[in-house]
Scaffold this motif. Structure first.
Motif, short mmCIF file in Angstrom:
data_model
loop_
_atom_site.label_atom_id
_atom_site.label_comp_id
_atom_site.label_asym_id
_atom_site.label_seq_id
_atom_site.Cartn_x
_atom_site.Cartn_y
_atom_site.Cartn_z
N GLY A 1 0.81 -1.21 0.00
CA GLY A 1 0.00 0.00 0.00
C GLY A 1 0.84 1.26 0.00
O GLY A 1 0.57 2.22 -0.74
N VAL A 2 1.89 1.29 0.83
CA VAL A 2 2.79 2.44 0.88
C VAL A 2 3.49 2.64 -0.46
O VAL A 2 3.64 3.76 -0.95
N THR A 3 3.93 1.53 -1.08
CA THR A 3 4.60 1.61 -2.38
C THR A 3 3.67 2.18 -3.44
O THR A 3 4.08 3.01 -4.26
N LEU A 4 2.40 1.77 -3.44
CA LEU A 4 1.43 2.26 -4.41
C LEU A 4 1.16 3.75 -4.20
O LEU A 4 1.11 4.53 -5.17
N LEU A 5 1.02 4.17 -2.94
CA LEU A 5 0.81 5.59 -2.66
C LEU A 5 2.01 6.43 -3.09
O LEU A 5 1.87 7.52 -3.64
N ALA A 6 3.22 5.91 -2.85
CA ALA A 6 4.43 6.62 -3.23
C ALA A 6 4.54 6.75 -4.75
O ALA A 6 5.02 7.76 -5.27
N PHE A 7 4.07 5.74 -5.46
CA PHE A 7 4.08 5.79 -6.93
C PHE A 7 3.14 6.86 -7.46
O PHE A 7 3.44 7.52 -8.46
N ARG A 8 2.05 7.06 -6.76
CA ARG A 8 1.03 8.01 -7.24
C ARG A 8 1.20 9.42 -6.70
O ARG A 8 0.65 10.36 -7.26
N ASN A 9 1.96 9.56 -5.61
CA ASN A 9 2.08 10.87 -4.96
C ASN A 9 3.53 11.14 -4.61
O ASN A 9 4.14 10.40 -3.84
N ARG A 10 4.08 12.21 -5.18
CA ARG A 10 5.49 12.53 -4.98
C ARG A 10 5.80 12.85 -3.51
O ARG A 10 6.85 12.45 -3.00
N LYS A 11 4.90 13.51 -2.81
CA LYS A 11 5.13 13.86 -1.41
C LYS A 11 5.22 12.59 -0.54
O LYS A 11 6.07 12.51 0.35
N VAL A 12 4.34 11.64 -0.80
CA VAL A 12 4.40 10.38 -0.07
C VAL A 12 5.71 9.66 -0.34
O VAL A 12 6.32 9.08 0.56
N GLU A 13 6.16 9.71 -1.59
CA GLU A 13 7.42 9.05 -1.95
C GLU A 13 8.59 9.66 -1.19
O GLU A 13 9.46 8.94 -0.68
N VAL A 14 8.63 10.98 -1.09
CA VAL A 14 9.73 11.66 -0.38
C VAL A 14 9.70 11.32 1.10
O VAL A 14 10.73 11.07 1.73
N ILE A 15 8.49 11.29 1.69
CA ILE A 15 8.36 11.01 3.12
C ILE A 15 8.78 9.58 3.44
O ILE A 15 9.49 9.34 4.42
N THR A 16 8.35 8.63 2.63
CA THR A 16 8.58 7.22 2.94
C THR A 16 9.90 6.68 2.40
O THR A 16 10.44 5.71 2.95
N GLN A 17 10.43 7.28 1.34
CA GLN A 17 11.63 6.73 0.71
C GLN A 17 12.80 7.68 0.68
O GLN A 17 13.92 7.29 0.31
N GLY A 18 12.58 8.93 1.08
CA GLY A 18 13.66 9.90 1.05
C GLY A 18 13.77 10.57 -0.31
O GLY A 18 13.18 10.13 -1.30
#
Length: 230
Positions: A95-112
């Motif tokens: 779920g986190v990976t899918l959100l990060a793929f769709r939202n740049r802010k989520v990607e930065v927060i969760t993956q740096g």
């Protein structure tokens, strides 16, 4: 346990604790089941879990370790509970990976996010301080790519997962040597361009007449050395 129950040598307590020898066979079976379940979950999480981990992936790995320990070792815990928790961790990670793929802010927060560590042969001292990154770490990463001085590097990025990625300068310019000073033979064999001096702190290069006796315009350091060339 009560303190009077603890004495030495009590080999049964030391080796197997308060369980029976029969439970050792059960531990073997529990470990096998949990290990196979863990392999399956990691396989379903994707190839990224086998490579350099991001922050969120590292958190999942630590969580999986905590989940796996109890069902394997505690006689009052069933393995099914551990497997269900594995599945929950799997869906959370997906779920986190899918959100990060769709939202740049989520990607930065969760993956740096990517950081620019070096630009045009000059170290970003302020960015390195923010990353708690030393020059030795940067130089070591560059040496693994057969780079001998900073003039060979156009850009150096530190990715969100902690890996370095390099864009080389073509053709190379004079720059600060990154060879270890203790390796005197290699340092002395390196070609130097006496027309240019490099700041020993950030690698900023200036013509020798302009640099001598002045501070570096990039980092205010007043120590210079001859720039290295290929």
């Amino acid at each position: 346990m009560k303190k009077e129950e603890i004495y030495f040598p009590d080999w049964q307590r030391l080796l197997i604790g308060n369980t029976s020898w029969e439970f050792m066979l059960e531990v073997l079976i529990r470990t096998l089941i949990i290990f196979l379940a863990l392999l399956l979950v990691l396989r379903l999480m994707g190839k990224r879990m086998n490579g350099q981990l991001t922050i969120s992936e590292l958190a999942v790995m630590v969580t999986l370790g905590g989940i796996a320990s109890a069902p394997m070792q505690l006689p009052d815990r069933g393995v099914l509970l551990g497997i269900v928790t594995f599945v929950c961790a799997l869906f959370f990670q997906r779920g986190v990976t899918l959100l990060a793929f769709r939202n740049r802010k989520v990607e930065v927060i969760t993956q740096g996010d990517v950081s620019l560590v070096l630009k045009e042969g000059v170290l970003g001292i302020e960015e390195m301080e923010n990353l708690r990154l030393s020059k030795d770490q940067v130089f070591a990463a560059l040496r693994t790519k057969n780079i001998s001085h900073l003039g060979e590097v156009k850009r150096l990025y530190m990715e969100g997962c902690g890996l370095f990625s390099i864009v080389k300068e073509e053709p190379p310019k004079p720059g600060l040597s990154i060879y270890p000073l203790k390796d005197e033979d290699l340092v002395h064999s390196q070609a130097l361009d006496q027309k240019y001096l490099a700041c020993i702190r950030c690698g900023f290069v200036a013509e020798a007449p302009q640099a001598q006796g002045t501070s570096c315009p990039n980092c205010s350091c007043n120590e210079w050395t001859a720039a290295a060339t290929n």
